[in-house]
Design an enzyme around this catalytic site. Structure first.
Site, PDB file in Angstrom:
ATOM      1  N   LYS A  35       0.835  -1.203   0.000  1.00  0.00           N
ATOM      2  CA  LYS A  35       0.000   0.000   0.000  1.00  0.00           C
ATOM      3  C   LYS A  35       0.872   1.256   0.000  1.00  0.00           C
ATOM      4  O   LYS A  35       0.652   2.189  -0.769  1.00  0.00           O
ATOM      5  CB  LYS A  35      -0.876  -0.046   1.262  1.00  0.00           C
ATOM      6  N   HIS A 254     -34.234   5.738   2.439  1.00  0.00           N
ATOM      7  CA  HIS A 254     -34.324   5.103   1.116  1.00  0.00           C
ATOM      8  C   HIS A 254     -34.362   3.601   1.302  1.00  0.00           C
ATOM      9  O   HIS A 254     -33.381   3.007   1.765  1.00  0.00           O
ATOM     10  CB  HIS A 254     -33.129   5.509   0.248  1.00  0.00           C
ATOM     11  N   GLY A 260     -25.263  -2.385   4.550  1.00  0.00           N
ATOM     12  CA  GLY A 260     -24.022  -3.165   4.594  1.00  0.00           C
ATOM     13  C   GLY A 260     -22.887  -2.202   4.841  1.00  0.00           C
ATOM     14  O   GLY A 260     -23.063  -1.185   5.505  1.00  0.00           O
ATOM     15  N   CYS A 263     -19.047  -0.237   8.239  1.00  0.00           N
ATOM     16  CA  CYS A 263     -19.310   0.344   9.567  1.00  0.00           C
ATOM     17  C   CYS A 263     -20.598  -0.141  10.240  1.00  0.00           C
ATOM     18  O   CYS A 263     -20.545  -0.699  11.335  1.00  0.00           O
ATOM     19  CB  CYS A 263     -19.330   1.859   9.469  1.00  0.00           C
ATOM     20  N   LYS A 266     -20.806  -3.879  11.710  1.00  0.00           N
ATOM     21  CA  LYS A 266     -19.915  -4.183  12.837  1.00  0.00           C
ATOM     22  C   LYS A 266     -20.171  -3.256  14.028  1.00  0.00           C
ATOM     23  O   LYS A 266     -20.072  -3.671  15.182  1.00  0.00           O
ATOM     24  CB  LYS A 266     -18.450  -4.127  12.411  1.00  0.00           C
TER      25      LYS A 266
END
Ligand SMILES: NC(=O)c1ccc[n+]([C@@H]2O[C@H](COP(=O)([O-])OP(=O)(O)OC[C@H]3O[C@@H](n4cnc5c(N)ncnc54)[C@H](O)[C@@H]3O)[C@@H](O)[C@H]2O)c1
Length: 440
Positions: A35, A254, A260, A263, A266
């Site tokens: 990374k 909405h 999902g 954040c 969990k």
């Protein structure tokens, strides 16, 4: 000011880059060498609109750099952010704090002079106190103050959210740390962003309360959508009707395939664990998580029911895989459950996502084939499912789509099309909370 950002993921990279754009000198640190190599080559490892350009500008100005070694960056920094992951711990849903604790130990060993250590990672109430303990154990002489400063940015709109936040929450009772944090965020006061100073525990709780509330709001409208399907009614209009009430507000109303992302799933689980262990269970949020899980499974069934012929061997075209548009993040995306339940029933899945394909390949079941665009995806399929509301799917050439699909059925899990547009052209349209409307 000199800032070290430990963890260069979605949050660390965006916040680090934005702080450097405010004029601070920021070193973003990550253990992941690949990374950091990519970042040093000027490539960004995630998809976030506007980030690459902002990053390049600040690197060129000498205010932003990247490193794998934490020691140098921390030694020079007045403020060290911890922005590492806090995933769900396998088995009990608790936030896994091992990365946060490890980072705190490394920081304690490296810090010199008065250093403010800030948890930007989402951490359960009491973590700040635990970190203080860990730091004192590791480096008894270190002059460190631990502050909570949760992050509320949304992937896909992260830079704007960071630079023009609804508010900044800072949890500390230490006047020295408060002064440092106020100076760090001073550039935001030009945008009149409210800065809310609280006790550290309260600040930690605010982040979980925030996400749990939003998850609840989404789940509420999703259940309303189900009710509309049973009793007749249009959930879009219900959402508008209640959203105009200032006490409710129109955002996060909405209906869709269930929440999902990296954040909400969990964080709701972690809050539930915290509350249970404190002997003060949050039954409302417990129910929200159960309803949401049930919903993800129900979405797969909804698609299967929309298929006209035999399910086994049918081809379903899936448009949109990421958990929401404008990100490549596949973590806990509802698409994963939907695709899995189709594959389990012998359906052939052909999928397309504008930017999430690379991440999707890592998490979707083997056997999924990937198309190069929405029309290639639809070609010869027995049903088209819209899972994520990317802009690129909002204005598809419906006539072309009709000629490409073997069976003209569209399951629109985000309600992005007015049913009449499709029905008029001879499609069968299945939406969310608007009834199943047939061409006939
Ligand atoms: N993604 C979001 O939209 C969002 C929004 C608000 C808050 N948060 C919270 O922010 C935190 C980070 O989330 P993310 O999505 O950026 O995670 P991420 O998984 O994208 O990034 C975390 C990074 O930390 C690195 N890392 C782990 N341990 C390290 C260490 N000891 N030293 C250096 N680097 C280390 C990992 O290699 C990884 O690159 C989480 O607690 C999350 O809940 C995320």
């Amino acid at each position: 000011m000199r800032v070290a950002m430990i963890g260069t993921g979605y949050v660390g990279l965006v916040s680090g880059t934005c702080f450097s754009d405010f004029g601070h000198h920021v070193t973003c640190v990550d253990k992941d060498e690949a990374k950091i190599d990519r970042l040093n080559r000027g490539e960004i490892p995630i998809f976030e609109p506007g980030l690459e350009e902002l990053m390049r500008r600040n690197v060129a100005a000498g205010r932003l750099d990247f490193a794998t070694d934490l020691v140098d960056a921390v030694r020079q920094a007045e403020v060290v952010f911890i922005a590492v992951g806090t995933p769900s711990r396998r088995g009990d849903g608790h936030a896994d704090l091992s990365y946060v604790h490890a980072a705190a130990r490394e920081i304690a060993r490296a810090a010199q002079g008065f250093t403010v250590v800030v948890t930007k990672s989402t951490v359960p109430v009491g973590t700040g106190a635990d970190l203080e303990h860990i730091i004192r154990e590791t480096a008894p002489d270190a002059d460190i103050s631990v502050v909570s400063n949760p992050e509320f940015l949304r992937e896909g709109a992260a830079i704007d959210d960071f630079k023009r936040p609804d508010r900044v929450v800072i949890g500390t009772s230490d006047p020295r740390a408060r002064e440092v944090m106020a100076a760090l965020y001073r550039p935001l006061s030009l945008n009149a962003a409210p800065i809310l100073f609280t006790e550290r525990n309260t600040s930690e709780l605010i982040k979980y309360a925030n996400n749990a509330f939003l998850a609840m709001k989404i789940t509420f409208i999703n259940e309303m959508a189900d009710l509309c399907e049973h009793v007749g009614g249009n959930v879009q209009e219900v959402a508008r009707g209640i959203g105009l009430d200032g006490r409710i507000g129109s955002k996060f109303l909405h209906p869709g395939p269930g929440y999902g992302g990296s954040c909400f799933p969990k964080d709701t689980l972690a809050l539930i664990r915290t509350a249970q262990e404190a002997g003060s269970p949050m039954r409302l949020i417990e129910t929200v998580t159960t309803v949401n899980e049930t919903r993800k499974a129900a979405m797969g069934r909804k698609v299967l029911e929309a298929l006209e012929g035999p399910v086994r061997g049918a081809t379903v075209a899936v448009l949109g895989l990421t958990f929401k548009p404008n990100t490549d993040d596949m973590r806990d995306s509802p698409a994963i459950n939907i695709v899995q339940s189709l594959i389990d029933r012998g359906v052939k899945v052909r999928a397309y996502d504008p930017v999430g394909m690379e991440e999707a390949r890592k998490v979707l079941p083997a056997g999924v084939t990937y198309a190069t665009g929405p029309y290639e995806c639809a070609d010869g399929a027995d049903c088209l499912v819209i899972v994520t509301e990317w802009d690129a799917f909002r204005a598809l050439d419906l006539d072309r789509l009709k000629t490409l699909l073997r069976v003209p059925t569209v399951v629109d899990l985000r309600n992005i099309y007015p049913p009449s547009d499709l029905i008029r052209r001879g499609f069968r349209y299945v939406g969310i909370g608007r009834g199943n409307l047939d061409a006939g």
